[in-house]
Each structure stands twice: as structure tokens, then as C-alpha cells.
Design a protein around this motif. Structure first.
Motif, PDB file in Angstrom:
ATOM      1  N   LEU A   1       2.763  -9.613   4.151  1.00  0.00           N
ATOM      2  CA  LEU A   1       1.420  -9.823   3.612  1.00  0.00           C
ATOM      3  C   LEU A   1       0.540  -8.589   3.833  1.00  0.00           C
ATOM      4  O   LEU A   1      -0.151  -8.140   2.913  1.00  0.00           O
ATOM      5  N   VAL A   2       0.574  -8.025   5.027  1.00  0.00           N
ATOM      6  CA  VAL A   2      -0.223  -6.826   5.325  1.00  0.00           C
ATOM      7  C   VAL A   2       0.219  -5.661   4.437  1.00  0.00           C
ATOM      8  O   VAL A   2      -0.619  -4.929   3.889  1.00  0.00           O
ATOM      9  N   ILE A   3       1.510  -5.480   4.269  1.00  0.00           N
ATOM     10  CA  ILE A   3       2.016  -4.390   3.420  1.00  0.00           C
ATOM     11  C   ILE A   3       1.561  -4.571   1.976  1.00  0.00           C
ATOM     12  O   ILE A   3       1.070  -3.624   1.344  1.00  0.00           O
ATOM     13  N   VAL A   4       1.683  -5.780   1.453  1.00  0.00           N
ATOM     14  CA  VAL A   4       1.282  -6.036   0.059  1.00  0.00           C
ATOM     15  C   VAL A   4      -0.210  -5.794  -0.128  1.00  0.00           C
ATOM     16  O   VAL A   4      -0.628  -5.121  -1.083  1.00  0.00           O
ATOM     17  N   VAL A   5      -1.029  -6.313   0.779  1.00  0.00           N
ATOM     18  CA  VAL A   5      -2.473  -6.114   0.655  1.00  0.00           C
ATOM     19  C   VAL A   5      -2.825  -4.624   0.780  1.00  0.00           C
ATOM     20  O   VAL A   5      -3.659  -4.108   0.034  1.00  0.00           O
ATOM     21  N   ASN A   6      -2.167  -3.924   1.710  1.00  0.00           N
ATOM     22  CA  ASN A   6      -2.407  -2.476   1.837  1.00  0.00           C
ATOM     23  C   ASN A   6      -2.018  -1.734   0.562  1.00  0.00           C
ATOM     24  O   ASN A   6      -2.750  -0.838   0.114  1.00  0.00           O
ATOM     25  N   LEU A   7      -0.870  -2.072  -0.020  1.00  0.00           N
ATOM     26  CA  LEU A   7      -0.440  -1.405  -1.256  1.00  0.00           C
ATOM     27  C   LEU A   7      -1.419  -1.657  -2.400  1.00  0.00           C
ATOM     28  O   LEU A   7      -1.765  -0.729  -3.145  1.00  0.00           O
ATOM     29  N   PHE A   8      -1.882  -2.892  -2.539  1.00  0.00           N
ATOM     30  CA  PHE A   8      -2.854  -3.192  -3.591  1.00  0.00           C
ATOM     31  C   PHE A   8      -4.175  -2.457  -3.347  1.00  0.00           C
ATOM     32  O   PHE A   8      -4.803  -1.971  -4.292  1.00  0.00           O
ATOM     33  N   THR A   9      -4.585  -2.354  -2.106  1.00  0.00           N
ATOM     34  CA  THR A   9      -5.832  -1.652  -1.804  1.00  0.00           C
ATOM     35  C   THR A   9      -5.696  -0.158  -2.093  1.00  0.00           C
ATOM     36  O   THR A   9      -6.599   0.449  -2.681  1.00  0.00           O
ATOM     37  N   ILE A  10      -4.570   0.425  -1.722  1.00  0.00           N
ATOM     38  CA  ILE A  10      -4.327   1.853  -2.017  1.00  0.00           C
ATOM     39  C   ILE A  10      -4.242   2.071  -3.519  1.00  0.00           C
ATOM     40  O   ILE A  10      -4.826   3.029  -4.060  1.00  0.00           O
ATOM     41  N   ALA A  11      -3.520   1.175  -4.200  1.00  0.00           N
ATOM     42  CA  ALA A  11      -3.412   1.294  -5.662  1.00  0.00           C
ATOM     43  C   ALA A  11      -4.790   1.173  -6.312  1.00  0.00           C
ATOM     44  O   ALA A  11      -5.117   1.927  -7.241  1.00  0.00           O
ATOM     45  N   ALA A  12      -5.602   0.257  -5.809  1.00  0.00           N
ATOM     46  CA  ALA A  12      -6.959   0.102  -6.357  1.00  0.00           C
ATOM     47  C   ALA A  12      -7.785   1.359  -6.119  1.00  0.00           C
ATOM     48  O   ALA A  12      -8.550   1.779  -6.993  1.00  0.00           O
ATOM     49  N   ALA A  13      -7.632   1.992  -4.951  1.00  0.00           N
ATOM     50  CA  ALA A  13      -8.366   3.231  -4.664  1.00  0.00           C
ATOM     51  C   ALA A  13      -7.933   4.344  -5.607  1.00  0.00           C
ATOM     52  O   ALA A  13      -8.774   5.092  -6.134  1.00  0.00           O
ATOM     53  N   VAL A  14      -6.627   4.468  -5.823  1.00  0.00           N
ATOM     54  CA  VAL A  14      -6.110   5.506  -6.728  1.00  0.00           C
ATOM     55  C   VAL A  14      -6.595   5.247  -8.159  1.00  0.00           C
ATOM     56  O   VAL A  14      -7.051   6.171  -8.848  1.00  0.00           O
TER      57      VAL A  14
ATOM     58  N   THR B   1     -12.233  -5.724   0.405  1.00  0.00           N
ATOM     59  CA  THR B   1     -12.744  -6.895   1.121  1.00  0.00           C
ATOM     60  C   THR B   1     -11.592  -7.791   1.564  1.00  0.00           C
ATOM     61  O   THR B   1     -11.586  -8.295   2.691  1.00  0.00           O
ATOM     62  N   LEU B   2     -10.612  -7.974   0.698  1.00  0.00           N
ATOM     63  CA  LEU B   2      -9.430  -8.756   1.044  1.00  0.00           C
ATOM     64  C   LEU B   2      -8.718  -8.148   2.253  1.00  0.00           C
ATOM     65  O   LEU B   2      -8.328  -8.850   3.191  1.00  0.00           O
ATOM     66  N   TRP B   3      -8.566  -6.830   2.260  1.00  0.00           N
ATOM     67  CA  TRP B   3      -7.924  -6.138   3.371  1.00  0.00           C
ATOM     68  C   TRP B   3      -8.725  -6.324   4.671  1.00  0.00           C
ATOM     69  O   TRP B   3      -8.152  -6.640   5.709  1.00  0.00           O
ATOM     70  N   MET B   4     -10.030  -6.153   4.597  1.00  0.00           N
ATOM     71  CA  MET B   4     -10.871  -6.314   5.793  1.00  0.00           C
ATOM     72  C   MET B   4     -10.828  -7.741   6.322  1.00  0.00           C
ATOM     73  O   MET B   4     -10.760  -7.958   7.528  1.00  0.00           O
ATOM     74  N   MET B   5     -10.841  -8.731   5.422  1.00  0.00           N
ATOM     75  CA  MET B   5     -10.765 -10.121   5.865  1.00  0.00           C
ATOM     76  C   MET B   5      -9.423 -10.427   6.519  1.00  0.00           C
ATOM     77  O   MET B   5      -9.368 -11.108   7.548  1.00  0.00           O
ATOM     78  N   LEU B   6      -8.350  -9.925   5.949  1.00  0.00           N
ATOM     79  CA  LEU B   6      -7.027 -10.131   6.526  1.00  0.00           C
ATOM     80  C   LEU B   6      -6.939  -9.525   7.926  1.00  0.00           C
ATOM     81  O   LEU B   6      -6.463 -10.169   8.869  1.00  0.00           O
ATOM     82  N   MET B   7      -7.425  -8.314   8.076  1.00  0.00           N
ATOM     83  CA  MET B   7      -7.395  -7.669   9.390  1.00  0.00           C
ATOM     84  C   MET B   7      -8.290  -8.405  10.388  1.00  0.00           C
ATOM     85  O   MET B   7      -7.922  -8.564  11.549  1.00  0.00           O
ATOM     86  N   LEU B   8      -9.432  -8.858   9.930  1.00  0.00           N
ATOM     87  CA  LEU B   8     -10.332  -9.617  10.805  1.00  0.00           C
ATOM     88  C   LEU B   8      -9.658 -10.904  11.293  1.00  0.00           C
ATOM     89  O   LEU B   8      -9.707 -11.228  12.479  1.00  0.00           O
ATOM     90  N   VAL B   9      -9.004 -11.597  10.387  1.00  0.00           N
ATOM     91  CA  VAL B   9      -8.318 -12.838  10.757  1.00  0.00           C
ATOM     92  C   VAL B   9      -7.165 -12.558  11.719  1.00  0.00           C
ATOM     93  O   VAL B   9      -7.035 -13.203  12.762  1.00  0.00           O
ATOM     94  N   LEU B  10      -6.328 -11.580  11.399  1.00  0.00           N
ATOM     95  CA  LEU B  10      -5.153 -11.292  12.235  1.00  0.00           C
ATOM     96  C   LEU B  10      -5.514 -10.641  13.560  1.00  0.00           C
ATOM     97  O   LEU B  10      -4.844 -10.875  14.571  1.00  0.00           O
ATOM     98  N   TRP B  11      -6.529  -9.811  13.559  1.00  0.00           N
ATOM     99  CA  TRP B  11      -6.847  -9.034  14.758  1.00  0.00           C
ATOM    100  C   TRP B  11      -7.836  -9.724  15.686  1.00  0.00           C
ATOM    101  O   TRP B  11      -7.783  -9.523  16.890  1.00  0.00           O
ATOM    102  N   ARG B  12      -8.736 -10.524  15.144  1.00  0.00           N
ATOM    103  CA  ARG B  12      -9.790 -11.144  15.963  1.00  0.00           C
ATOM    104  C   ARG B  12      -9.742 -12.675  15.956  1.00  0.00           C
ATOM    105  O   ARG B  12      -9.634 -13.297  17.002  1.00  0.00           O
TER     106      ARG B  12
END
Length: 173
Positions: A41-54, A71-82
Motif C-alpha cells: 500500500l505504501v509503495i503504491v501510494v508513493n508511486l501515484f504521488t510521484i507520478a502525480a508530481a511528474v 494528501t492521501l500519502w500524508m494521511m497514510l503516513m499519519l495513520v501508520l506512523w502515529r
């Protein structure tokens, strides 16, 4: 407090401990991040975020798409990390108890004010070592944390590490 007793060829190691909140939170993070489905899940969200940036850079998408994936990436990290580690820590009475644990050739015994739990070595499926803990897994989702700082010396830690490795060498993941 650590006691190592050798009765004939029988090895017994006793430790006493309580959990440190920051160390437990870190161990829970490690556990979540090593789960295959969460890593994927983290890899997929990271790839989509990088692709969106490009794609945003080349003006192929509008900024709203990039904001959505960021925002999706930040929410995922917030949930997993905190959120997830903290909620598990707060809900579990286990992390508030004082423990006495005994390792020997046939079993692991855990003592608390509420009673005693005995686990034969065959009950554990695997062992993972992290900076602060030995994670003794019962299955892929449940485990018991043994704090390394409960041992008074590196040689005592190594004795238990060797015992765990020896006893779990023939188990399947």
C-alpha cells in the motif's frame, strides 16, 4: 533484574521489565511496516504521488490531482506512523503491567500480578529482532515484545538470543 541459572545442563534466564512507551510505539511501527500488505500500500501510494508530481510538472494534470495524492500519502503516513501505534498502545493493558519472564530450554513463562502464562517454544512461529526488542511471534499478526534493556549485559542478551534462535530454528513462518 536478571538471573541466569544453570541447573546441570538446564539453562534458565529470568528478567523483570516494564515497557517504555516510545520504544513500544517504535516496535509497533516496525511491525506494521514489515507487513506485506502495508508495504505494498505504501509503495503504491508513493508511486501515484510521484507520478502525480511528474505529471503536474509537465502540466499533464491539474494541481488538484497532485494535492489529492499528496494528501492521501500524508494521511497514510499519519495513520501508520502515529494513529495506529498510539491507539494500540493506549488500548492494551499489557503495556502498563510489570513483568517477570523466564526463559528455559522447554518454555517461556510470563508472570504478572494477574497470573502466569506458559508458552512452550513450539507455540512461537518466528522471532524478529529490532533495536529495542525481541519480537516473539505466535502467528503473523500476534506477538510478544521482550525488551532488550531488561537484560543487564550484552552476554545475557546474547544467551537468550541464541536460545530463541535454537528453539525456533525448525519452525515455519
Amino acid at each position: 533484574m536478571v538471573n541466569a541459572i544453570f541447573a546441570g545442563e538446564q539453562f534458565i534466564m529470568q528478567i523483570a521489565f516494564t515497557y517504555d512507551r516510545k520504544q513500544v510505539i517504535q516496535a509497533l511501527r516496525y511491525h506494521f511496516m514489515t507487513r506485506k500488505e502495508i508495504r505494498l500500500l505504501v509503495i503504491v501510494v508513493n508511486l501515484f504521488t510521484i507520478a502525480a508530481a511528474v505529471l503536474l510538472y509537465f502540466k499533464k494534470i491539474n494541481p488538484l490531482s497532485f494535492v489529492f495524492f499528496s494528501t492521501l500519502w500524508m494521511m497514510l503516513m499519519l495513520v501508520l506512523w502515529r494513529i495506529l501505534p498510539n491507539s494500540i498502545y493506549k488500548k492494551s493493558q499489557t503495556f502498563q503491567d510489570d513483568f517477570m519472564m523466564e526463559f528455559d530450554e522447554s518454555e517461556v513463562t510470563l508472570f504478572t500480578d494477574r497470573g502466569r502464562q506458559i508458552w512452550p517454544w513450539s507455540r512461537f512461529s518466528k522471532f524478529v529482532e529490532t533495536p529495542y526488542f525481541f519480537h516473539l511471534y505466535f502467528d503473523n499478526r500476534s506477538f510478544f515484545l521482550v525488551p532488550k534493556d531488561a537484560f543487564t549485559s550484552i552476554p545475557q542478551q546474547q544467551e537468550v538470543r541464541d536460545l530463541i534462535k535454537r528453539k525456533l530454528a525448525n519452525t515455519k513462518d
